[in-house]
Design an enzyme around this catalytic site. Structure first.
Site, PDB file in Angstrom:
ATOM      1  N   GLY A  68       0.582 -22.175  45.369  1.00 18.18           N
ATOM      2  CA  GLY A  68       1.346 -22.558  44.193  1.00 18.18           C
ATOM      3  C   GLY A  68       2.822 -22.282  44.394  1.00 18.18           C
ATOM      4  O   GLY A  68       3.230 -21.583  45.330  1.00 18.18           O
ATOM      5  N   GLY A 116      -3.299 -21.652  46.497  1.00 19.60           N
ATOM      6  CA  GLY A 116      -3.613 -22.890  45.806  1.00 19.60           C
ATOM      7  C   GLY A 116      -4.042 -24.010  46.730  1.00 19.60           C
ATOM      8  O   GLY A 116      -4.731 -24.941  46.300  1.00 19.60           O
ATOM      9  N   GLU A 139      -2.594 -12.925  48.570  1.00 19.15           N
ATOM     10  CA  GLU A 139      -1.960 -12.507  47.324  1.00 19.15           C
ATOM     11  C   GLU A 139      -1.746 -11.005  47.173  1.00 19.15           C
ATOM     12  O   GLU A 139      -0.809 -10.581  46.479  1.00 19.15           O
ATOM     13  CB  GLU A 139      -2.767 -13.034  46.133  1.00 19.15           C
ATOM     14  CG  GLU A 139      -2.668 -14.528  45.920  1.00 19.15           C
ATOM     15  CD  GLU A 139      -3.594 -15.340  46.815  1.00 19.15           C
ATOM     16  OE1 GLU A 139      -3.594 -16.584  46.712  1.00 19.15           O
ATOM     17  OE2 GLU A 139      -4.326 -14.740  47.634  1.00 19.15           O
ATOM     18  N   ASP A 147      -6.746 -15.854  43.559  1.00 25.64           N
ATOM     19  CA  ASP A 147      -7.152 -16.521  42.328  1.00 25.64           C
ATOM     20  C   ASP A 147      -7.754 -17.886  42.647  1.00 25.64           C
ATOM     21  O   ASP A 147      -8.484 -18.011  43.599  1.00 25.64           O
ATOM     22  CB  ASP A 147      -5.965 -16.611  41.351  1.00 25.64           C
ATOM     23  CG  ASP A 147      -4.814 -17.468  41.871  1.00 25.64           C
ATOM     24  OD1 ASP A 147      -4.667 -17.599  43.100  1.00 25.64           O
ATOM     25  OD2 ASP A 147      -4.063 -18.004  41.040  1.00 25.64           O
TER      26      ASP A 147
END
Length: 361
Positions: A68, A116, A139, A147
């Site tokens: 992302g 992402g 992350e 995530d």
């Protein structure tokens, strides 16, 4: 003045609906506009009788997608706007949709595939890696947690490879990705153009089996990854429910692998390590991908209030000094209340009550 290049190219090529991520200078990192483009492409291709399957690729030579748009989330969080929450909400809903998309969904995971980027590929029916694949969920190194459903897809296999990948953020090669259940097939990168041509030439009525047979003509056995020889050690050393126990097991082991892993873990946010492990253990018991995404979405509220996320992004992306100053700096400084803050129910749930559906893994 020439019109700017679209961030996402949506087109039909023969029997294939193509989604081409088109920010090569930014390693195709996802923006909210790109998430919406992907959703629009899925809407279009899902009902088009001329489309047998959907294919997602990344433009440029460096990767499918590096994740992302972290800078946008950092700046939006600093300014206390709703942009980060809006991005995560729509991205996670897109991830869930990919998990239940009915037509074959082919992902070419060539080059860098992180965060992402994993989210737009791991839920596919045909997930292709190459000799250039470098897949990771990094992350914990920026004060965040894996995530986009990681607490689901990293916990669907036996053993602790998913735990290792989530806590360390280590890059996985093609063979590792297949061993971990995050990819299916290995195709050398120089054969990708011919593979895409073959897929486009299929009849519109081609089904899952015909698509699988077409891809199989281009596949080879993947080179051995680095995890195969370490799997027994990883399963033994990461089979605990607290980060402290994992650290203690690594310290007792004393092998070169254990010492190297300890060194990696000590660079990560202590809070992120604890939150990540708890999400993974919850994920093992979760009934659906949607349930895991909902837990992760709720946890993003605490991320935006945290010190470590902004410090981690500063060190990695803004100042690039690679020297984050975590707060707390040690595991024993992270209290139960610190971790509990990430597990409060969302005030605006990600999915309506009762919306969970079956997913493809």
């Amino acid at each position: 003045m020439a019109a700017p290049e679209p961030q996402t190219i949506i087109e039909r090529t023969g029997a294939i609906g193509r989604i081409r991520l088109n920010r090569p200078k930014a390693l195709n990192s996802l923006t909210l506009a790109m998430v919406r483009d992907i959703e629009a492409g899925l809407d279009r291709f899902e009902v088009d009788p001329q489309v047998a399957a959907v294919l997602i690729t990344g433009e440029g030579e460096r990767g499918l997608c590096a994740g992302g748009d972290i800078r946008m989330i950092y700046e939006g969080g600093k300014a206390d706007t709703d942009a980060p929450t809006m991005f995560w909400r729509e991205e996670y809903r897109m991830n869930a949709r990919l998990g239940r998309f009915e037509k074959p969904f082919i992902a070419i995971m060539d080059g860098i595939v992180m965060g992402g980027g994993v989210g737009v590929s791991v839920y596919g029916s045909h997930r292709i890696v190459t000799e250039r694949t470098r897949l990771a969920m990094p992350e914990t190194g920026i004060g965040f947690f894996p995530d986009i459903g990681a607490s689901w897809f990293l916990t669907r296999q036996d053993g602790e490879l998913g735990t290792y990948a989530a806590l360390t953020g280590e890059q996985l090669l093609a063979g590792d990705a297949i061993a971990l259940g995050l990819a299916d097939l290995y195709v050398p990168s120089d054969r990708l153009p011919a593979l895409i041509e073959a897929l486009a030439a299929l009849p519109a009525a081609a089904g899952h089996n015909e698509i699988s047979e077409s891809i199989a003509a281009f596949t080879e056995s993947p080179p051995n990854g680095t995890m195969a020889s370490r799997r027994a050690a990883i399963d033994r050393l990461f089979a605990f429910d607290t980060v402290e126990e994992i650290i203690a097991a690594l310290e007792r082991d004393g092998s070169d692998f254990a010492d190297g892993t300890l060194a990696v873990l000590r660079t990560k946010s202590p809070t992120s390590l604890k939150v990540t492990l708890r999400l993974l253990r919850l994920g093992r018991k979760a009934p659906s991908l949607e349930a895991c995404l909902a837990h992760e979405f709720a946890a993003t509220a605490a991320v935006l209030r945290s010190h470590d996320f902004y410090e981690g992004v500063r060190a990695a992306v803004i100042d690039k000094d690679r020297n984050p100053q975590w707060r707390p700096a040690r595991l024993d400084g992270v209290s139960g209340a610190d971790v509990a803050a990430y597990f409060q129910p969302s005030t605006e749930p990600l999915f309506p009550a009762g919306s969970g559906k079956g997913e493809r893994t």
